[in-house]
Design an enzyme around this catalytic site. Structure first.
Site, PDB file in Angstrom:
ATOM      1  N   LYS A   1      32.858  45.136  57.932  1.00 30.77           N
ATOM      2  CA  LYS A   1      33.335  46.422  57.397  1.00 30.77           C
ATOM      3  C   LYS A   1      34.732  46.309  56.798  1.00 30.77           C
ATOM      4  O   LYS A   1      35.449  45.332  57.005  1.00 30.77           O
ATOM      5  CB  LYS A   1      33.268  47.491  58.481  1.00 30.77           C
ATOM      6  CG  LYS A   1      31.807  47.906  58.706  1.00 30.77           C
ATOM      7  CD  LYS A   1      31.649  49.081  59.604  1.00 30.77           C
ATOM      8  CE  LYS A   1      30.150  49.444  59.673  1.00 30.77           C
ATOM      9  NZ  LYS A   1      29.848  50.277  60.827  1.00 30.77           N
TER      10      LYS A   1
ATOM     11  N   ARG B   1      26.149  45.607  66.779  1.00 29.89           N
ATOM     12  CA  ARG B   1      25.263  45.647  65.609  1.00 29.89           C
ATOM     13  C   ARG B   1      25.884  44.755  64.538  1.00 29.89           C
ATOM     14  O   ARG B   1      26.965  45.053  64.040  1.00 29.89           O
ATOM     15  CB  ARG B   1      25.149  47.098  65.131  1.00 29.89           C
ATOM     16  CG  ARG B   1      24.236  47.312  63.938  1.00 29.89           C
ATOM     17  CD  ARG B   1      24.213  48.784  63.536  1.00 29.89           C
ATOM     18  NE  ARG B   1      23.343  49.002  62.399  1.00 29.89           N
ATOM     19  CZ  ARG B   1      23.709  48.804  61.125  1.00 29.89           C
ATOM     20  NH1 ARG B   1      24.935  48.379  60.846  1.00 29.89           N
ATOM     21  NH2 ARG B   1      22.850  49.014  60.147  1.00 29.89           N
TER      22      ARG B   1
HETATM   23  N1  HH2 Z   1      26.946  51.024  60.307  1.00 29.62           N
HETATM   24  C1  HH2 Z   1      26.194  51.035  59.206  1.00 29.62           C
HETATM   25  C2  HH2 Z   1      24.885  51.531  59.221  1.00 29.62           C
HETATM   26  N2  HH2 Z   1      24.342  51.993  60.358  1.00 29.62           N
HETATM   27  N3  HH2 Z   1      24.517  52.432  62.675  1.00 29.62           N
HETATM   28  C3  HH2 Z   1      25.248  52.424  63.808  1.00 29.62           C
HETATM   29  N4  HH2 Z   1      24.712  52.880  64.953  1.00 29.62           N
HETATM   30  N5  HH2 Z   1      26.538  51.967  63.821  1.00 29.62           N
HETATM   31  C4  HH2 Z   1      27.157  51.497  62.704  1.00 29.62           C
HETATM   32  O1  HH2 Z   1      28.349  51.115  62.776  1.00 29.62           O
HETATM   33  C5  HH2 Z   1      26.405  51.499  61.476  1.00 29.62           C
HETATM   34  C6  HH2 Z   1      25.069  51.986  61.501  1.00 29.62           C
HETATM   35  C7  HH2 Z   1      26.764  50.465  57.935  1.00 29.62           C
HETATM   36  O2  HH2 Z   1      26.534  49.093  57.857  1.00 29.62           O
HETATM   37  P1  HH2 Z   1      25.328  48.415  57.026  1.00 29.62           P
HETATM   38  O3  HH2 Z   1      24.010  48.861  57.548  1.00 29.62           O
HETATM   39  O4  HH2 Z   1      25.520  46.957  56.984  1.00 29.62           O
HETATM   40  O5  HH2 Z   1      25.594  48.922  55.560  1.00 29.62           O
HETATM   41  P2  HH2 Z   1      24.861  49.972  54.640  1.00 29.62           P
HETATM   42  O6  HH2 Z   1      24.961  51.292  55.290  1.00 29.62           O
HETATM   43  O7  HH2 Z   1      25.609  49.871  53.335  1.00 29.62           O
HETATM   44  O8  HH2 Z   1      23.423  49.546  54.510  1.00 29.62           O
END
Ligand code: HH2
Length: 282
Positions: A221, A261
């Site tokens: 992030k 995660r």
């Molecule tokens: N962060 C993201 C998405 N879902 N869910 C939880 N519970 N906690 C988090 O910190 C979280 C989440 C964002 O990360 P990512 O899925 O890699 O990115 P994107 O939303 O761009 O797909």
């Protein structure tokens, strides 16, 4: 400590690694890398071979500034991958805030609903409450993904995040969802400044006072980018934030997080193996 999910009672006596599977063209860290069903399923298998304890499948990016995805598109991305992932013998979570996607995923047998909106979309609590045993992750977000970084929260994030999460968890319990089905997540990067994100890490133990297990997501992030930037004109891109992300995951586990995660499963699993070894001698 157990996290009860549809098919598995996950033992949180050990910290657990949740591998991220983004079936999206535009996720901030790995958009487009696993955007079709076959490559997403290969990615699932790879994450498990690297030591992931569970998988989290998402069809819509929640990166800052991202527009909402139409329901039909999200279903078309997520359900075929979910169907395959459910054969892999580990708990499978679906990262969605849409009650229709939750319902369809639970109908297929999904183990966990992971909602960055903490079930605040109309109908979402009812979908989870109607299910007899699915797990749920309630995450704190300030604002919404389209605008959250334009107007991040103000003041001390820790008590605000704690109060929000406690209220959401209690509301769900009041609908009959047992406590051991619920985990909480401070929502690193969701409408928070870099300082607020790091205060949530430094003072993470205050969040544990609520009595629910914590899941945290620091992986790649922008706060990691900010910490790594130093005097450089720009932060390193997400793919170059792996070591910083592992460090944050380890600090989070040391401060009591039970699930991390992550995109980079192999590296995180190695770090946790060292942590586990050292812990024997505490
Ligand atoms: N962060 C993201 C998405 N879902 N869910 C939880 N519970 N906690 C988090 O910190 C979280 C989440 C964002 O990360 P990512 O899925 O890699 O990115 P994107 O939303 O761009 O797909």
């Amino acid at each position: 400590m157990i996290w009860q999910t549809t098919r598995f009672a996950i033992d949180l006596g050990q910290p657990r690694v949740m591998g991220i599977v983004n079936v999206t063209p535009d996720s901030f860290a790995d958009g487009g890398a696993h955007a079709d069903t076959d490559s997403a399923l290969r990615h699932c298998e790879r994450l498990l071979a690297e030591g992931a304890d569970m998988l989290d499948i998402g069809g819509e990016s929640t990166r800052p500034g991202s527009p909402p995805l139409p329901l039909a598109d999200e279903l078309a991305r997520v359900l075929p991958v979910l169907r395959g992932a459910l054969q892999l013998g580990v708990p499978v979570s679906v990262d969605t805030y849409k009650p229709e996607v939750m319902r369809a995923a639970l109908d297929l047998g999904a183990d966990i609903v992971n909602d960055v909106w903490a079930l605040r979309q109309p109908g979402a609590t009812a979908v989870v409450a109607r299910h007899p045993s699915c797990g749920v992750c309630l995450m704190h977000m300030h604002g919404d993904p389209a605008t959250m970084q334009n107007a991040p929260m103000t003041g001390d994030a820790v008590p605000q995040v704690l109060q929000f999460l406690e209220l959401r968890a209690q509301a769900l319990q009041a609908l009959g969802v047992e406590k051991h089905r619920i985990v909480l997540d401070p929502g690193i990067g969701f409408g928070k400044t870099v300082a607020q994100n790091f205060s949530l890490l430094a003072r993470q133990r205050e969040l544990l006072a609520a009595g629910w297990p914590l899941l945290v997501g620091w992986s790649r992030k922008s706060s990691i980018g900010a910490a790594l930037q130093g005097d450089a004109p720009a932060p390193p891109p997400p793919a170059e934030r792996v070591i910083g992300s592992v460090a944050a995951a380890l600090l989070a586990v040391e401060r009591g997080a039970r699930i991390v995660r992550v995109h980079d499963v192999r590296e995180t699993v190695q770090a946790l193996a060292v942590w586990r070894q050292a812990r024997k001698y505490y």
